[in-house]
Design an enzyme around this catalytic site. Structure first.
Site, mmCIF file in Angstrom:
data_model
loop_
_atom_site.group_PDB
_atom_site.id
_atom_site.type_symbol
_atom_site.label_atom_id
_atom_site.label_comp_id
_atom_site.label_asym_id
_atom_site.label_seq_id
_atom_site.Cartn_x
_atom_site.Cartn_y
_atom_site.Cartn_z
ATOM 1 N N GLY A 127 -3.467 2.135 -8.649
ATOM 2 C CA GLY A 127 -3.143 0.775 -9.081
ATOM 3 C C GLY A 127 -1.905 0.730 -9.955
ATOM 4 O O GLY A 127 -1.064 -0.181 -9.814
ATOM 5 N N CYS A 128 -1.761 1.689 -10.846
ATOM 6 C CA CYS A 128 -0.602 1.712 -11.742
ATOM 7 C C CYS A 128 0.679 2.020 -10.971
ATOM 8 O O CYS A 128 1.742 1.468 -11.274
ATOM 9 C CB CYS A 128 -0.820 2.757 -12.844
ATOM 10 N N THR A 129 0.573 2.860 -9.956
ATOM 11 C CA THR A 129 1.743 3.172 -9.126
ATOM 12 C C THR A 129 2.171 1.939 -8.335
ATOM 13 O O THR A 129 3.375 1.667 -8.181
ATOM 14 C CB THR A 129 1.431 4.342 -8.168
#
Length: 234
Positions: A127-129
């Protein structure tokens, strides 16, 4: 003659014994009676003490109720939230490390440009990527509107540098391992970071925040707000 003398002694002894019994009963107060006459009435003292305690307990309850009422008032709540930067608030005077391990003065970041901070729970996770690459793909649009982009997380600079290289992220990453800045933004969540983004106008005033926000929506919503903000400027 002897019997008469004996009778006389008995009679005299009886005459002497009768006054002694009368004296013990009528003339000398008994210890228990004397103590009872001088001892304060216990029930009255206890009643007075109980009344005093009841008044004190009532005062304590009233004071506690007043404190609870005060704590829940709007003024008190606003005071409790004074550490969190709200819309119109300014960048705090903090020093963080970037992905290179260099000191960065947070309060100075918006001196010449507007700033977007997007917060991720953990570097190099799916998700952060997705969120980070979304800001990467439209990074030139932020630059053209005179805004700089920063990724903020609790990861160490070494982990951030590795992620930056792996995904070719064109913007700086700020390390906040103690979540000082993250908490000041209101994104600290029991030792975790809420996915979010915050927009500070040039000069350092907070003008927009999205908390929480979906990874794929964060870059788009941030850019749309900046365009709307600048369209409304004279």
């Amino acid at each position: 003659m002897a019997p008469r003398g004996k009778a006389t002694e008995n009679a005299e002894g009886g005459d002497q014994a009768a006054p002694r019994r009368s004296t013990r009963i009528a003339g000398i107060p008994q210890p228990a009676a004397a103590a009872a006459a001088t001892k304060p009435a216990p029930k009255k003292a206890a009643a007075g003490s109980s009344k005093k305690r009841a008044v004190e307990d009532g005062d304590a309850k009233a004071e506690s109720s007043a404190k609870k009422s005060k704590a829940s008032s709007p003024a008190e709540v606003a005071e409790d939230a004074a550490g969190i930067i709200e819309i119109g608030g300014s960048l705090p005077d903090l020093t963080l490390k970037n992905e290179k391990g260099e000191d960065i003065q947070v309060a100075d970041l918006a001196a010449e440009k507007g700033v977007v901070f997007f917060l991720v729970p953990k570097a190099d996770t799916p998700g952060c990527t997705q969120q980070a690459c979304g800001f990467r793909d439209i990074y030139p649009d932020f630059s053209s509107h005179n805004f700089e982009v920063y990724c903020l997380s609790a990861d160490q600079p070494t982990a951030q540098a590795k992620w930056q290289t792996k995904k070719e992220l064109p913007y700086p990453l700020l390390s906040d391992p103690k979540r000082t800045f993250i908490t000041a933004l209101g994104a600290g969540d029991g030792g975790k970071t809420k996915r979010s983004h915050f927009i500070f106008a040039q000069g350092g005033k907070l003008v927009d925040k999205k908390i929480p926000v979906k990874p794929m929506d964060s870059p788009r919503l941030a850019l749309e707000f900046i365009k709307t903000l600048q369209e409304g400027e004279p």
